[in-house]
Design a protein around this motif. Sequence first.
Motif, short mmCIF file in Angstrom:
data_model
loop_
_atom_site.label_atom_id
_atom_site.label_comp_id
_atom_site.label_asym_id
_atom_site.label_seq_id
_atom_site.Cartn_x
_atom_site.Cartn_y
_atom_site.Cartn_z
N ALA A 146 0.84 -1.20 0.00
CA ALA A 146 0.00 0.00 0.00
C ALA A 146 0.87 1.25 0.00
N PRO A 147 0.34 2.38 -0.44
CA PRO A 147 1.09 3.64 -0.33
C PRO A 147 1.49 3.90 1.12
N VAL A 148 2.55 4.67 1.29
CA VAL A 148 3.10 4.90 2.63
C VAL A 148 2.06 5.46 3.58
N ALA A 149 1.29 6.44 3.15
CA ALA A 149 0.28 7.05 4.03
C ALA A 149 -0.75 6.01 4.48
N GLU A 150 -1.12 5.10 3.58
CA GLU A 150 -2.10 4.07 3.94
C GLU A 150 -1.49 3.06 4.90
N ARG A 151 -0.22 2.70 4.69
CA ARG A 151 0.45 1.80 5.62
C ARG A 151 0.47 2.40 7.03
N VAL A 170 14.24 4.56 9.51
CA VAL A 170 14.64 4.51 8.10
C VAL A 170 16.15 4.66 8.01
N ILE A 171 16.80 3.84 7.18
CA ILE A 171 18.23 3.99 6.94
C ILE A 171 18.46 5.23 6.09
N GLU A 172 19.41 6.07 6.50
CA GLU A 172 19.67 7.34 5.81
C GLU A 172 20.48 7.09 4.54
N ARG A 177 14.97 9.14 0.04
CA ARG A 177 14.49 10.53 0.15
C ARG A 177 12.99 10.62 -0.04
N ALA A 178 12.47 9.96 -1.07
CA ALA A 178 11.03 10.03 -1.32
C ALA A 178 10.24 9.37 -0.19
N LEU A 179 10.75 8.26 0.34
CA LEU A 179 10.09 7.58 1.46
C LEU A 179 10.01 8.50 2.67
N VAL A 180 11.11 9.16 2.99
CA VAL A 180 11.12 10.06 4.15
C VAL A 180 10.13 11.20 3.94
N GLU A 181 10.08 11.74 2.73
CA GLU A 181 9.14 12.83 2.44
C GLU A 181 7.69 12.36 2.61
N GLU A 182 7.40 11.14 2.18
CA GLU A 182 6.03 10.61 2.31
C GLU A 182 5.66 10.37 3.77
N ILE A 183 6.61 9.88 4.55
CA ILE A 183 6.33 9.68 5.99
C ILE A 183 6.06 11.02 6.66
N HIS A 184 6.89 12.01 6.35
CA HIS A 184 6.68 13.34 6.92
C HIS A 184 5.34 13.93 6.47
N MET A 215 10.90 0.87 7.80
CA MET A 215 10.57 0.87 6.37
C MET A 215 11.83 1.17 5.58
N GLY A 216 11.86 0.68 4.34
CA GLY A 216 12.96 0.99 3.44
C GLY A 216 13.75 -0.22 3.00
N THR A 217 14.72 0.02 2.14
CA THR A 217 15.52 -1.03 1.52
C THR A 217 16.88 -1.14 2.18
N GLY A 218 17.25 -2.39 2.54
CA GLY A 218 18.56 -2.66 3.13
C GLY A 218 19.05 -4.03 2.70
N GLY A 219 20.10 -4.51 3.34
CA GLY A 219 20.73 -5.76 2.95
C GLY A 219 19.84 -6.98 3.18
N THR A 220 19.98 -7.98 2.29
CA THR A 220 19.23 -9.22 2.47
C THR A 220 19.69 -10.04 3.67
#
Length: 321
Positions: A146-151, A170-172, A177-184, A215-220
């Motif tokens: 789902a979109p970040v706001a819905e999650r 969130v890992i910096e 950047r877009a994920l952080v903006e959506e959370i804010h 939330m976000g992408t990191g190592g497997t």
Amino acid sequence: MTHLSADCRTIGAYDLRRATEAAALAAYDWIGRGDKTQGDHAAVAAMWRELDSLPLDGLMLVGEGPRSEISMLYHGQRFGNSSSAPVWDLAVDPVEGTSFLAKGMTNAMAVVAMAPHGSLFNPLPAFYMEKLAVPPAARGKVDPAAPVAERLRQLSDAINKPVDDMTIYVIEKPRHRALVEEIHAAGARVALYPAGDVAGALMAAIPGSGIDALMGTGGTPEGMLSAIAIRGMGGDFMARIDPQLASEHAAVEAAGIDTGRWHSLGDLVRSDDVVFCATGITTGLLLEGIERTRTQIKTQTLMIGGESGPRQMLTSWHRRG
């Protein structure tokens, strides 16, 4: 769902902590020295020695790399009786947060986890996955696609907490950047850290920790370690393979991996018989780091599963030799 019989439980969290404590102690001398390679090498060697000394019948599913590149803790390394099927599959990260270690920063830790053989999702050849970790009250109630706001709205309903009171780990990285903006934009706070998403995921799975989700992408490897721990803790963790490099994209495509699919916790870890250990190297959100005096060394280890139950924190004082 896989369950082990009692006679298969020869290794537990109290045994595995020897490996994480040894790795953490070996890495300690490299805190803040600017060389993440030497610190990682020291931790790898120490962890391998301890794992090799245990009566461990296991297969290294997610190690430090392929056998062609490293000699210890490589993918596919066999411990114990190689003439029969292994009992356990292992995932390791001798130094989770190598850059933190080199810079003397927070959240560096040594981590080992295992589950019954055949019960773990194998993320290879992918190096990266997008992740979502939430506490037990939100298990099965947040749609990772789902979109970040819905999650965030779904999480808010599940944990009975307003979105504007929630904090998301969130890992910096530039990719976020877009994920952080959506959370804010949705009204939640963001806790940004340059690394350490195992700590972030586990904090998200602990009610009242101050972190409400990761939330976000990191190592497997870090993702699989987090999934094993969170399975034992009763939280929820979901992941989607998310290659970041051209070579990784090609390898993932050749392997036929669906990068659009979100894997549930049940897909990632198909057993409740998990064991997880993490020992702090530098003090962070989750664990206290190693402390030395003239006569003693203090370590702190988080143990999950087996005889430890959902979660146990063990602080130990060791005599200095």
